[in-house]
Enzyme design. Structure first.
Site, PDB file in Angstrom:
ATOM      1  N   HIS A 195      51.253  51.917  60.290  1.00  0.00           N
ATOM      2  CA  HIS A 195      52.283  50.919  60.605  1.00  0.00           C
ATOM      3  C   HIS A 195      52.729  51.079  62.060  1.00  0.00           C
ATOM      4  CE1 HIS A 195      52.475  49.943  56.483  1.00  0.00           C
ATOM      5  NE2 HIS A 195      53.674  50.362  56.159  1.00  0.00           N
ATOM      6  N   CYS A 210      58.190  53.694  53.784  1.00  0.00           N
ATOM      7  CA  CYS A 210      57.300  54.188  54.841  1.00  0.00           C
ATOM      8  C   CYS A 210      57.720  53.723  56.238  1.00  0.00           C
ATOM      9  CB  CYS A 210      55.873  53.763  54.543  1.00  0.00           C
ATOM     10  SG  CYS A 210      55.721  52.029  54.093  1.00  0.00           S
ATOM     11  N   GLY A 249      50.074  49.682  52.783  1.00  0.00           N
ATOM     12  CA  GLY A 249      51.393  49.597  52.161  1.00  0.00           C
ATOM     13  C   GLY A 249      51.333  48.954  50.782  1.00  0.00           C
ATOM     14  N   GLN A 256      50.868  55.273  57.731  1.00  0.00           N
ATOM     15  CA  GLN A 256      51.706  54.859  56.594  1.00  0.00           C
ATOM     16  C   GLN A 256      51.475  55.748  55.387  1.00  0.00           C
ATOM     17  OE1 GLN A 256      50.415  53.010  53.681  1.00  0.00           O
ATOM     18  NE2 GLN A 256      52.474  52.993  52.811  1.00  0.00           N
TER      19      GLN A 256
END
Ligand code: A2P
Length: 332
Positions: A241, A128, A159, A316
């Site tokens: 992210h 990602c 994540g 993400q």
């Protein structure tokens, strides 16, 4: 008309978004199969207003399936690959299991769509953090020739899957209530903290996550000599992210040129007006398809114009996973 689509790991953080993305982008689905573990079998999920019953995934689940989107972890992908390929379905895999295999294209449609043609039954979705970075960096590379990246990341709890997001929320409450915390999804307390440790450490001191940024970028950009050094950090943000990127190019590049390139590029949105407090932030990137790119400036630590600093934020679960997988299916 349309395609028979299976989502393997449909109940996970990414799987849920895969199903939503198929619906939102109006992917031509003839029949949708939702697969998860025995724990979820019999429960239902909504697709286009209808209840779809979740089935336990077995080796026989892929008969008649055209496209199988996988996000149930690397071990499951490894186990199921032969059965998916034998059934004639194309596997689009979100795990890291096959990303560096020579016979598996690693694809972000905005970066290297043409590589998809080389597939032999499996196409991999990149890590990602790498996907989010390359959506912004690839157009700059095409214009000016990328040589080196030095990166620090600010990675969300998502994540680590649905359990990572859950742990952050529960832990934040526990800390505020003065209770003891019990880290499971992360190595340490993540609420009100950050952890410079994502995935396992290797002998050279880097983590596997950090080395994915190097190896996967080289593969997707077709730049075997590209230099990448990265520090990956988990932060208490739910699902987007962010990354601070220092970029070195073969040719001179000014911030004005970079802004024009980013503005014209697909999949990335320029958010770069610091005077108006506009820059990429994870909350703003959440649930967006586009990666946000800003804080573009000339690297003042150099005495030439070949260095840039930029900041990106991207969802993400979407561009880093579910959306990218559905975009690959659209290309197919
Ligand atoms: P389940 O919800 O039934 O456990 P996440 O990445 O958010 O942790 O999600 C992992 C996904 O992988 C979930 O959909 C989970 O289903 C699925 N999964 C885990 N183990 C298996 C298994 N042995 N067979 C099929 N699906 C699995």
């Amino acid at each position: 008309n349309g395609f028979n689509v299976a989502v393997a790991g449909a109940t996970g953080a990414v799987g849920v978004e895969m199903v939503k993305t198929l619906e939102k982008r109006n992917f031509p689905v003839k029949n949708l199969k939702l697969l998860a573990s025995a724990r979820s079998a019999g429960k239902t999920m909504k697709f286009k207003g209808e209840d779809v019953v979740i089935e336990e995934m077995t080796h026989d689940s892929f008969k008649g399936v055209d496209i199988a989107l996988f996000s149930a972890g690397g071990d499951i992908s490894r186990e199921y690959r032969p059965f998916v390929v034998e059934s004639g379905a194309v596997m689009i895999d979100n795990s890291s299991a096959f990303r560096m295999d020579d016979d598996v294209p690693l694809v972000v449609p905005e970066v290297n769509a043409e590589d998809i043609k080389l597939h032999k039954g499996v196409i991999a979705n990149p890590n990602c953090t790498t996907a989010i970075m390359l959506v912004a960096v690839a157009p700059l590379h095409r214009a000016k020739g990328l040589r080196r990246i030095v990166a620090a990341t600010y990675q969300a709890a998502s994540g680590a899957g649905a359990k990572g997001m859950h742990e952050l929320i529960v832990q934040a409450r526990e800390v505020l209530d003065g209770k003891a915390v019990n880290p499971v999804a992360f190595a340490h307390q993540i609420a009100f903290n950050l952890i410079p440790h994502i995935d396992a450490f290797k002998e050279n001191g880097y983590t596997k996550e950090e080395l994915k940024m190097l190896n996967e970028s080289r593969k997707m950009l077709h730049l075997p000599e590209l230099l990448v050094s990265c520090t990956c950090v988990r932060i208490p943000v739910l699902r987007a992210h962010s990354e601070a990127l220092n970029l070195e190019f073969e040719n001179d590049i000014t911030p004005e040129e970079a802004r024009a390139i980013i503005e014209a590029a697909p999949g990335v949105q320029l958010v770069d007006d610091p005077a108006d407090k506009r820059y990429p932030m994870p909350l703003d990137a959440t649930e967006k398809y586009d990666v946000l790119c800003g804080r573009i400036r000339q690297d003042i630590s150099r005495n030439d114009k070949r260095g840039l600093d930029i900041f990106v934020s991207g969802d993400q679960v979407l561009k880093g996973a579910a959306l990218n997988a559905v975009q690959i299916a659209e290309l197919l």
